[in-house]
Design an enzyme around this catalytic site. Sequence first.
Site, mmCIF file in Angstrom:
data_model
loop_
_atom_site.group_PDB
_atom_site.id
_atom_site.type_symbol
_atom_site.label_atom_id
_atom_site.label_comp_id
_atom_site.label_asym_id
_atom_site.label_seq_id
_atom_site.Cartn_x
_atom_site.Cartn_y
_atom_site.Cartn_z
ATOM 1 C CG HIS A 113 -16.665 -5.171 21.806
ATOM 2 N ND1 HIS A 113 -16.026 -4.606 23.230
ATOM 3 C CD2 HIS A 113 -15.422 -4.366 21.155
ATOM 4 C CE1 HIS A 113 -15.036 -4.262 23.294
ATOM 5 N NE2 HIS A 113 -14.613 -3.954 21.710
ATOM 6 C CD GLU B 206 -20.161 -7.009 18.550
ATOM 7 O OE1 GLU B 206 -20.415 -7.621 19.550
ATOM 8 O OE2 GLU B 206 -19.995 -5.479 18.465
ATOM 9 C CG PHE C 4 -6.275 -2.413 20.781
ATOM 10 C CD1 PHE C 4 -7.294 -2.105 19.992
ATOM 11 C CD2 PHE C 4 -5.443 -1.165 20.955
ATOM 12 C CE1 PHE C 4 -7.608 -0.955 19.360
ATOM 13 C CE2 PHE C 4 -6.018 0.228 20.547
ATOM 14 C CZ PHE C 4 -7.114 0.174 19.556
ATOM 15 C CE LYS D 264 -17.280 -1.388 24.642
ATOM 16 N NZ LYS D 264 -17.918 -2.746 24.719
ATOM 17 C CB CYS E 248 -11.170 -3.829 24.805
ATOM 18 S SG CYS E 248 -10.540 -2.128 24.440
ATOM 19 C CG HIS F 39 -14.363 1.131 25.101
ATOM 20 N ND1 HIS F 39 -14.217 0.025 25.794
ATOM 21 C CD2 HIS F 39 -13.735 0.505 23.817
ATOM 22 C CE1 HIS F 39 -13.653 -1.165 25.258
ATOM 23 N NE2 HIS F 39 -13.428 -0.808 23.994
#
Length: 411
Positions: A302, A313, A399, A334, A162, A339
């Site tokens: 994010h 975050e 990830f 998002k 991502c 996403h």
Amino acid sequence: MTKKIVVTGVGAASPLGGTAADTWKALLAGESGASTIDKDWVTELELPVTFAAQARVDAASVLQRHEVKRLDPSSQFALIAGREAYADAGSPEVEPERLAVDWATGIGGVWTLIDAWDTLRERGPRRVMPMTVPMLMPNGPGAAIGMDLHARAGIRTVVSACASSTESIANAYDHLQQGLADVVIAGGSEAAIHPLPIASFAAMQALSKRNDSPATASRPYDVSRDGFVLGEGAAALVLETEEHAKARGAKIYAELVGGSVTSDAYHITAPDPEGSAAARAMKAAVEGSGASLSDISHINAHATSTPVGDIAEYNALRRVFGDALDGIPVSATKASTGHLLGGAGAIEAFFTVMALHERTAPPTINITEMDPEIPLDVVREPRPLGDGELLAISNSFGFGGHNAVVAFRSV
């Protein structure tokens, strides 16, 4: 000598619209791109999650028939966004050897790969399409743009989950600073609204299960958030040196002042809860350009709407900005787009550029009760960012512990 790198073109094919203008307009209007998936395989396979943020563009109505046939959906979205961005930049007349592409995807041609496997099992090897490998390979989207625009200075593809397309934009900044090109098309795309990724993400408890209310399912920072909403699409930025842009009379949206990439080396899916590596990426993206953290006017977070990710975050942001974070408006887009995985950073960089260009922070929808553990100044309605010079960052974390951040300045 450090060069000024500027954004001269934007393009998008997203869950909010088939163009950059439509996408930005829908975002400001507080729309959601999430909806129930109207496909037979949802019920046939008894998927636990029945909705996603599907792109609002029919590739067959935009691309030529042979392009649709020979490109995976991830490449179709890339070509649509890349062409729009290049046209928006005025279709720069640049030597092919001075034109580059920095693209990204998190997964690549998943539709092509699994459709080909089904064909092989059910109909035999002679029925597998000769173009299967070129269509499924992760560098396919970037190659489609590069061949379409005759980019011969290099076509590079980043695959870092991502964080992918934010990293591709950071790479574009470096490539322009190094003089490897005069113009770069940078961004990312994803088309993974497919039964396998949905089943897998659902199995790891990563997806929201609000099947009865898709439009309100993505809710970053809300106490009731229960996972992200899978999205698809692409976004592209045309980047060039300020000198090159001004020489050809190009309009300029914003300046890309820097980018940074770090890694957690902590866990394959979970973020480091302390956020130290993510914090280093934010600091480096800003301070590497000579700017100051105290100058930050806006943050596009994010913010995936996962219970663990949003707090991680926040911890990283607090580590970087301290008490000053309380006065910085934060958008978590998002909530509207879902996403886009490898395409997320590109669409959010586009939003950050537009926020500076129009001096308006976009809203974060679907928050009914803020998580008390995340005391941020979250933008709920379009908010003016004021006059004077503005500086903003866009965060992406993926990830594998990938962290990527880009910073933009108003012009």
